[in-house]
Write an enzyme that holds these catalytic residues in place. Structure first.
Site, PDB file in Angstrom:
ATOM      1  N   CYS A   2      40.874  90.295  22.713  1.00 38.49           N
ATOM      2  CA  CYS A   2      41.436  91.649  22.700  1.00 38.49           C
ATOM      3  C   CYS A   2      41.305  92.183  21.281  1.00 38.49           C
ATOM      4  O   CYS A   2      41.256  91.420  20.311  1.00 38.49           O
ATOM      5  CB  CYS A   2      42.905  91.560  23.117  1.00 38.49           C
ATOM      6  N   HIS A   3      41.303  93.501  21.154  1.00 43.09           N
ATOM      7  CA  HIS A   3      41.188  94.064  19.802  1.00 43.09           C
ATOM      8  C   HIS A   3      42.338  93.608  18.904  1.00 43.09           C
ATOM      9  O   HIS A   3      42.180  93.526  17.680  1.00 43.09           O
ATOM     10  CB  HIS A   3      41.114  95.594  19.841  1.00 43.09           C
TER      11      HIS A   3
ATOM     12  N   HIS B 287      45.447  85.654  23.057  1.00 36.43           N
ATOM     13  CA  HIS B 287      46.652  85.924  23.859  1.00 36.43           C
ATOM     14  C   HIS B 287      46.313  86.469  25.244  1.00 36.43           C
ATOM     15  O   HIS B 287      47.203  86.863  25.975  1.00 36.43           O
ATOM     16  CB  HIS B 287      47.561  86.928  23.130  1.00 36.43           C
TER      17      HIS B 287
ATOM     18  N   CYS C 218      63.017  86.247  30.033  1.00 38.25           N
ATOM     19  CA  CYS C 218      64.007  85.187  30.271  1.00 38.25           C
ATOM     20  C   CYS C 218      64.960  85.576  31.391  1.00 38.25           C
ATOM     21  O   CYS C 218      65.587  84.722  32.017  1.00 38.25           O
ATOM     22  CB  CYS C 218      64.775  84.872  28.995  1.00 38.25           C
TER      23      CYS C 218
ATOM     24  N   CYS D 155      61.651  91.279  25.779  1.00 37.70           N
ATOM     25  CA  CYS D 155      62.655  90.208  25.930  1.00 37.70           C
ATOM     26  C   CYS D 155      62.896  89.610  24.553  1.00 37.70           C
ATOM     27  O   CYS D 155      61.956  89.445  23.765  1.00 37.70           O
ATOM     28  CB  CYS D 155      62.087  89.162  26.883  1.00 37.70           C
TER      29      CYS D 155
ATOM     30  N   ARG E 174      61.258  85.950  20.810  1.00 36.98           N
ATOM     31  CA  ARG E 174      60.453  86.859  19.986  1.00 36.98           C
ATOM     32  C   ARG E 174      60.557  86.563  18.482  1.00 36.98           C
ATOM     33  O   ARG E 174      59.582  86.716  17.737  1.00 36.98           O
ATOM     34  CB  ARG E 174      60.839  88.320  20.278  1.00 36.98           C
TER      35      ARG E 174
ATOM     36  N   CYS F 135      46.690  90.728  29.116  1.00 37.88           N
ATOM     37  CA  CYS F 135      46.906  91.822  28.162  1.00 37.88           C
ATOM     38  C   CYS F 135      46.262  93.121  28.627  1.00 37.88           C
ATOM     39  O   CYS F 135      46.920  93.977  29.191  1.00 37.88           O
ATOM     40  CB  CYS F 135      46.435  91.455  26.740  1.00 37.88           C
TER      41      CYS F 135
ATOM     42  N   ARG G 152      35.132  93.499  27.529  1.00 39.56           N
ATOM     43  CA  ARG G 152      35.752  92.189  27.373  1.00 39.56           C
ATOM     44  C   ARG G 152      34.696  91.096  27.527  1.00 39.56           C
ATOM     45  O   ARG G 152      33.912  91.107  28.485  1.00 39.56           O
ATOM     46  CB  ARG G 152      36.857  91.970  28.411  1.00 39.56           C
TER      47      ARG G 152
HETATM   48  P1  NAD Z   1      38.374  98.332  21.687  1.00 38.71           P
HETATM   49  O1  NAD Z   1      37.899  98.091  20.306  1.00 38.71           O
HETATM   50  O2  NAD Z   1      37.655  97.653  22.800  1.00 38.71           O
HETATM   51  O3  NAD Z   1      38.387  99.890  22.019  1.00 38.71           O
HETATM   52  C1  NAD Z   1      38.677 100.885  21.082  1.00 38.71           C
HETATM   53  C2  NAD Z   1      37.820 102.116  21.410  1.00 38.71           C
HETATM   54  O4  NAD Z   1      38.209 103.175  20.537  1.00 38.71           O
HETATM   55  C3  NAD Z   1      36.324 101.906  21.186  1.00 38.71           C
HETATM   56  O5  NAD Z   1      35.609 102.295  22.341  1.00 38.71           O
HETATM   57  C4  NAD Z   1      36.000 102.821  20.013  1.00 38.71           C
HETATM   58  O6  NAD Z   1      34.688 103.360  20.058  1.00 38.71           O
HETATM   59  C5  NAD Z   1      37.054 103.893  20.154  1.00 38.71           C
HETATM   60  N1  NAD Z   1      37.343 104.648  18.931  1.00 38.71           N
HETATM   61  C6  NAD Z   1      37.429 104.171  17.661  1.00 38.71           C
HETATM   62  N2  NAD Z   1      37.730 105.175  16.800  1.00 38.71           N
HETATM   63  C7  NAD Z   1      37.832 106.308  17.541  1.00 38.71           C
HETATM   64  C8  NAD Z   1      38.136 107.671  17.235  1.00 38.71           C
HETATM   65  N3  NAD Z   1      38.406 108.047  15.992  1.00 38.71           N
HETATM   66  N4  NAD Z   1      38.161 108.566  18.243  1.00 38.71           N
HETATM   67  C9  NAD Z   1      37.886 108.176  19.531  1.00 38.71           C
HETATM   68  N5  NAD Z   1      37.588 106.893  19.884  1.00 38.71           N
HETATM   69  C10 NAD Z   1      37.577 105.981  18.893  1.00 38.71           C
HETATM   70  O7  NAD Z   1      39.930  97.926  21.703  1.00 38.71           O
HETATM   71  P2  NAD Z   1      40.930  97.518  22.883  1.00 38.71           P
HETATM   72  O8  NAD Z   1      40.895  96.047  23.076  1.00 38.71           O
HETATM   73  O9  NAD Z   1      40.709  98.419  24.043  1.00 38.71           O
HETATM   74  O10 NAD Z   1      42.339  97.841  22.163  1.00 38.71           O
HETATM   75  C11 NAD Z   1      42.665  99.165  21.833  1.00 38.71           C
HETATM   76  C12 NAD Z   1      43.937  99.235  20.993  1.00 38.71           C
HETATM   77  O11 NAD Z   1      45.055  98.850  21.806  1.00 38.71           O
HETATM   78  C13 NAD Z   1      43.964  98.293  19.801  1.00 38.71           C
HETATM   79  O12 NAD Z   1      44.656  98.931  18.745  1.00 38.71           O
HETATM   80  C14 NAD Z   1      44.796  97.114  20.302  1.00 38.71           C
HETATM   81  O13 NAD Z   1      45.367  96.399  19.243  1.00 38.71           O
HETATM   82  C15 NAD Z   1      45.816  97.853  21.117  1.00 38.71           C
HETATM   83  N6  NAD Z   1      46.530  97.110  22.153  1.00 38.71           N
HETATM   84  C16 NAD Z   1      47.860  97.389  22.317  1.00 38.71           C
HETATM   85  C17 NAD Z   1      48.571  96.780  23.333  1.00 38.71           C
HETATM   86  C18 NAD Z   1      50.020  97.114  23.556  1.00 38.71           C
HETATM   87  O14 NAD Z   1      50.694  96.409  24.327  1.00 38.71           O
HETATM   88  N7  NAD Z   1      50.564  98.153  22.937  1.00 38.71           N
HETATM   89  C19 NAD Z   1      47.937  95.851  24.167  1.00 38.71           C
HETATM   90  C20 NAD Z   1      46.579  95.594  23.971  1.00 38.71           C
HETATM   91  C21 NAD Z   1      45.885  96.235  22.962  1.00 38.71           C
HETATM   92  N1  AHE Z   2      52.391  92.462  14.800  1.00 42.84           N
HETATM   93  C1  AHE Z   2      52.216  93.889  14.754  1.00 42.84           C
HETATM   94  C2  AHE Z   2      52.576  94.540  16.070  1.00 42.84           C
HETATM   95  C3  AHE Z   2      51.593  94.256  17.111  1.00 42.84           C
HETATM   96  C4  AHE Z   2      51.983  94.888  18.430  1.00 42.84           C
HETATM   97  O1  AHE Z   2      52.498  96.018  18.480  1.00 42.84           O
HETATM   98  N2  AHE Z   2      51.741  94.178  19.495  1.00 42.84           N
HETATM   99  C5  AHE Z   2      51.927  94.700  20.834  1.00 42.84           C
HETATM  100  C6  AHE Z   2      51.027  93.933  21.730  1.00 42.84           C
HETATM  101  S1  AHE Z   2      49.332  94.091  21.304  1.00 42.84           S
HETATM  102  C7  AHE Z   2      48.576  93.166  22.462  1.00 42.84           C
HETATM  103  O2  AHE Z   2      47.247  93.240  22.324  1.00 42.84           O
HETATM  104  C8  AHE Z   2      53.343  94.453  21.356  1.00 42.84           C
HETATM  105  O3  AHE Z   2      53.564  94.098  22.493  1.00 42.84           O
HETATM  106  N3  AHE Z   2      54.315  94.702  20.543  1.00 42.84           N
HETATM  107  C9  AHE Z   2      55.692  94.413  20.870  1.00 42.84           C
HETATM  108  C10 AHE Z   2      56.112  93.117  20.208  1.00 42.84           C
HETATM  109  O4  AHE Z   2      57.217  92.648  20.481  1.00 42.84           O
HETATM  110  O5  AHE Z   2      55.320  92.582  19.427  1.00 42.84           O
HETATM  111  C11 AHE Z   2      53.090  94.513  13.682  1.00 42.84           C
HETATM  112  O6  AHE Z   2      52.866  95.680  13.384  1.00 42.84           O
HETATM  113  O7  AHE Z   2      53.978  93.787  13.171  1.00 42.84           O
HETATM  114 ZN    ZN Z   3      45.903  92.280  23.604  1.00 40.34          ZN
END
Ligand code: NAD
Ligand code: AHE
Ligand code: ZN
Length: 369
Positions: free
Chosen positions: A40-41, A62, A92, A106, A110, A169, A364
């Protein structure tokens, strides 16, 4: 025991493939043999050194799936042979968060998880005399890994582990952000910034929610065809316009979208995603993870006039109670996963999988042990 693994020794360096030592599960813990894991990114983000919680040396990963090998004392809900998906958001069922009915976050494990340790404050991984940190409570870049019981979802044995690993994820996060966090209504106009696995899963979720228009936005036009297959109806490359992207989207949508999703981790795009929302009701969901020290900004007037900024972790999904249902929906053909897998490769090619992600050539890559 010995386990094939990839070690992150320091920020910005490729992972080292080697054999590490894995200690057996202690009370409340489970030893899992990971069958498949993806990249994952967020793994790349932590390896880059941008993660304020990033620790080295560590065993990253992960997004995986595997089989229970051994359970520690007091583990009652899992047994050897069970198929499981590791959860970086535990469940939990007993903490203030789990009981609130308001969040999937949860608190059970954490705090130690963020320190790269098991709940008792120690690590199960080492190389010689050097302890190695766990990562996000999962460490799927080791063939054998140890997790707390509360960090594992038991799923159907009929499901292919090399596909449902993506439910650990990316796929779940995107779909859940639409269905749980935003609660997109039928007919809504949706903008999706970033078309990696997360953005494509948001598009899938928006289609499941029967959104009317789904606008897919990426600076890499190679991503548009797959976005179309997932249900996007319009495609915008910000590089094709001189106006700020929020203005372009507002002009396309008679004043703005009902929902937008930031799936990149770029704080400037997060602002654009908020500001392309419709006055009075538009909601923007931040999914992307930004680096240490980065902050979001907008004029408060944007919120005063009704736009809403929200965030979503693991799509608001409670892993142990809800992931088995996601697996069933995949098995029934109601949910796409196979289409996210652009590359399958042996675990030993893990650094190539990171390169493909950085180059924008993969959605992926699934690594097989
Ligand atoms: P990825 O690298 O596969 O996809 C990112 C996409 O964004 C790419 O296609 C890229 O070309 C595009 N991009 C980059 N800059 C851009 C811009 N300025 N404008 C438009 N498009 C742009 O990544 P991913 O695995 O899909 O993850 C995406 C994000 O989500 C990451 O920051 C990752 O850490 C986050 N993430 C968060 C959670 C969560 O629970 N919040 C879970 C998983 C991933
Ligand atoms: N460690 C980073 C935060 C990273 C983050 O926000 N993680 C997401 C999942 S990304 C999965 O690809 C998340 O679930 N956050 C909630 C948590 O409890 O971590 C930082 O900035 O400290
Ligand atoms: Zn992830």
């Amino acid at each position: 025991m010995k386990s094939r693994a990839a070690i992150a020794w320091e920020a910005g360096q490729p992972l080292e493939l080697t054999e590490i030592d894995v200690e057996g599960p202690k009370a409340g813990e489970v030893l899992v043999r990971i069958v498949a894991t993806s990249v994952c990114h967020t793994d790349a983000y932590t390896l880059s050194g941008a993660d304020p919680e990033g620790l080295f040396p560590s065993v990253l990963g992960h997004e995986g799936a595997g089989v229970v090998e051994e359970v520690g004392e007091g583990v009652t809900g899992l047994a050897p042979g069970d198929h499981v998906i590791p959860l970086y958001t535990a469940e939990c069922g007993q903490c203030k968060f789990c009981l609130s009915g308001k969040t999937n976050l949860c608190s059970a494990v954490r705090a130690t998880q963020g320190k790269g340790l098991m709940p008792d404050g120690t690590s199960r991984f080492s190389l010689g005399s050097q302890p190695l940190h766990h990562y996000m409570g999962c460490s799927t870049f080791s063939e054998y890994t140890v997790l707390p019981e509360v960090s594992l979802a038991r799923v159907s044995k009929a499901a292919p582990l090399d596909k449902i690993c993506l439910l650990g994820c990316g796929v779940t996060t995107g779909i859940g952000a639409v269905l749980n966090t935003a609660r997109v209504e039928p007919g809504s106009t949706v903008a999706v910034f970033g078309l990696g696995a997360i953005g494509l899963a948001v598009i899938q979720g928006a289609q499941m929610a029967r959104a009317g228009r789904i606008i897919a936005i990426d600076v890499n036009p190679d991503k548009f065809e797959l976005a179309r297959q997932f249900g996007a109806t319009e495609f915008v490359n910000p590089k094709d316009y001189s106006d700020p992207i929020q203005q372009v989207i507002v002009d396309l949508t008679d004043g703005g979208v009902d929902y937008s999703f930031e799936c990149i981790g770029n704080v400037n795009v997060m602002r654009s995603a908020l500001e392309c929302c419709h006055k009075g009701w538009g909601e923007s969901i931040i999914i992307g993870v930004a680096g240490a020290g980065e902050e979001i900004a907008t004029r408060p007037f944007q919120l005063v006039t009704g736009r809403v900024w929200k965030g979503s972790a693991f799509g608001g999904v409670k892993g142990r109670s809800e992931l088995p249902g996601y697996v069933e929906r995949y098995m029934n053909g109601e949910l796409k996963i196979d289409e996210f897998v652009t590359h399958d490769m042996p675990f030993e090619q893990i650094n190539a999988a990171f390169e493909l992600l950085h180059e924008g050539k993969s959605i992926r890559s699934v690594l097989h042990y």
